[in-house]
Design a protein around this motif. Structure first.
Motif, mmCIF file in Angstrom:
data_model
loop_
_atom_site.group_PDB
_atom_site.id
_atom_site.type_symbol
_atom_site.label_atom_id
_atom_site.label_comp_id
_atom_site.label_asym_id
_atom_site.label_seq_id
_atom_site.Cartn_x
_atom_site.Cartn_y
_atom_site.Cartn_z
ATOM 1 N N VAL A 1 -4.285 -6.414 6.554
ATOM 2 C CA VAL A 1 -5.493 -5.537 6.074
ATOM 3 C C VAL A 1 -6.009 -6.045 4.708
ATOM 4 N N ILE A 2 -5.241 -6.658 3.836
ATOM 5 C CA ILE A 2 -5.934 -7.287 2.768
ATOM 6 C C ILE A 2 -6.874 -8.435 3.134
ATOM 7 N N SER A 3 -6.581 -9.319 3.793
ATOM 8 C CA SER A 3 -7.147 -10.493 4.607
ATOM 9 C C SER A 3 -8.635 -9.650 5.120
ATOM 10 N N ASP A 4 -8.317 -8.750 5.810
ATOM 11 C CA ASP A 4 -9.485 -8.355 6.476
ATOM 12 C C ASP A 4 -10.573 -7.493 5.654
ATOM 13 N N ILE A 5 -10.011 -6.834 4.585
ATOM 14 C CA ILE A 5 -11.054 -6.392 3.384
ATOM 15 C C ILE A 5 -11.892 -7.126 2.633
ATOM 16 N N ALA B 1 0.143 -13.104 0.236
ATOM 17 C CA ALA B 1 -0.274 -11.721 0.201
ATOM 18 C C ALA B 1 -1.791 -11.660 0.387
ATOM 19 N N GLU B 2 -2.637 -12.660 -0.232
ATOM 20 C CA GLU B 2 -3.996 -12.659 -0.227
ATOM 21 C C GLU B 2 -4.435 -12.704 1.214
ATOM 22 N N ARG B 3 -3.932 -13.542 2.150
ATOM 23 C CA ARG B 3 -4.335 -13.656 3.470
ATOM 24 C C ARG B 3 -3.430 -12.875 4.535
ATOM 25 N N ALA B 4 -2.744 -11.877 4.086
ATOM 26 C CA ALA B 4 -1.888 -11.034 4.983
ATOM 27 C C ALA B 4 -2.799 -9.694 5.573
ATOM 28 N N ASN C 1 4.799 -6.094 -0.122
ATOM 29 C CA ASN C 1 3.416 -5.979 0.032
ATOM 30 C C ASN C 1 2.876 -6.675 1.303
ATOM 31 N N ILE C 2 3.427 -7.836 1.240
ATOM 32 C CA ILE C 2 3.040 -8.837 2.698
ATOM 33 C C ILE C 2 3.192 -7.787 3.749
ATOM 34 N N ALA C 3 4.455 -7.289 4.058
ATOM 35 C CA ALA C 3 5.044 -6.471 5.155
ATOM 36 C C ALA C 3 4.146 -5.349 5.254
ATOM 37 N N LEU C 4 3.682 -4.643 4.312
ATOM 38 C CA LEU C 4 3.023 -3.555 4.350
ATOM 39 C C LEU C 4 1.435 -4.055 4.834
ATOM 40 N N PHE C 5 1.024 -4.808 4.372
ATOM 41 C CA PHE C 5 -0.397 -5.323 4.680
ATOM 42 C C PHE C 5 -0.409 -5.604 6.201
ATOM 43 N N TRP C 6 0.618 -6.181 6.558
ATOM 44 C CA TRP C 6 0.473 -6.452 8.121
ATOM 45 C C TRP C 6 0.807 -5.231 8.927
ATOM 46 N N PRO D 1 -1.890 -12.462 13.375
ATOM 47 C CA PRO D 1 -0.484 -12.204 12.720
ATOM 48 C C PRO D 1 -0.196 -14.109 12.357
ATOM 49 N N SER D 2 0.667 -13.762 11.090
ATOM 50 C CA SER D 2 0.856 -15.187 10.694
ATOM 51 C C SER D 2 2.258 -15.399 10.504
ATOM 52 N N GLY D 3 3.075 -14.513 11.225
ATOM 53 C CA GLY D 3 4.510 -15.054 11.260
ATOM 54 C C GLY D 3 5.210 -14.667 10.148
#
Length: 252
Positions: free
Chosen positions: A51-55, A46-49, A226-231, A243-245
């Motif tokens: 919009v969160i990763s971008d932020i 999740a931390e690498r997913a 959460n992961i799905a939403l972040f992407w 994208p990380s698949g």
């Protein structure tokens, strides 16, 4: 989600993400510790997913953050509606702590970011945000104990890593306090002490239900949503991360 999404295995639940401990083991090690351990791999993802990763890397945008909040607002509203509905429940009542509720705080952030409450309400919610909110609503069915998995994921995240996110948003996007209410807990004196109190309440909740393993399974599902939403947010507005698949979240 219905209870038959997970099949009971000897000593615990067997989920699509692997086996998790049974009730006795969860109570022995503490439900909050068990949640941290079983969700750790998903937490790292999740931390690498998106919009969160971008932020966190300082490469996001005001519009991306606003869209993330627009979708999370529905999620928090469902969590808090469910908690209030079950505030008399022996297990759930232990984490009914309004000082940590975030829906109203996010509403204030959205009004600042979009210019008005009406403008924020007019922004369409992404399918991934709707799916996440519907999963939370489903977790409130029956005795509502599965809500604890969602509360753990969101609230302890805001109290912990969310504080760093808030600092990054202020530095890289120039967001003032009026757009960062999500991470401001004015009613709490001492975040570290409160976090321990919250973990202790979660641990006690494991002794008030015969399905603490279902709480762990729901916590894992919460991270996947959460992961799905972040992407999805990153895809909707464009972003720096590749994208990380990541697989889609499990069906509701």
């Amino acid at each position: 989600m219905t209870d038959d999404v997970d099949t009971v295995a000897e000593g615990g639940l067997d989920t699509e993400w692997g086996a998790i401990p049974g009730a006795d083991e969860i109570r022995r090690i503490g439900l909050s510790n068990a949640l941290r351990e079983v969700t750790a791999p998903l937490h790292r993802r999740a931390e690498r997913a998106g919009v969160i990763s971008d932020i966190v890397r300082g490469r996001s945008s005001r519009s991306a953050y606003a869209l993330l909040l627009r979708n999370l607002h529905l999620v928090y509203a469902e969590i808090e509606r469910g908690l209030e509905r079950h505030r008399a429940s022996p297990a759930v009542r232990l984490i009914v702590l309004p000082e940590v509720y975030r829906a109203d705080a996010i509403a204030r952030d959205l009004e600042t970011l979009y210019g008005s409450a009406e403008a924020a309400d007019a922004v369409p919610v992404l399918p991934e945000g709707t799916a996440y909110a519907e999963a939370v609503r489903a977790s409130a069915e029956g005795d509502g104990v599965r809500l604890i998995g969602h509360a753990y994921t969101r609230y302890l995240g805001d109290l912990s890593g969310g504080q760093t996110v808030s600092q990054v948003l202020a530095k890289t996007l120039g967001l003032d306090a009026g757009a960062r209410n999500l991470y401001r807990f004015a009613g709490i004196d001492g975040l570290d002490a409160f976090k321990q109190r919250y973990r202790d309440a979660i641990d006690r909740a494991a002794f008030e239900t015969d399905r603490p393993d279902a709480i762990l399974a729901e916590g894992m599902r919460a991270f996947r949503f959460n992961i799905a939403l972040f992407w999805a947010v990153q895809d909707a507005v464009g972003g720096a991360s590749e994208p990380s698949g990541e697989p889609a979240p499990p069906p509701v």
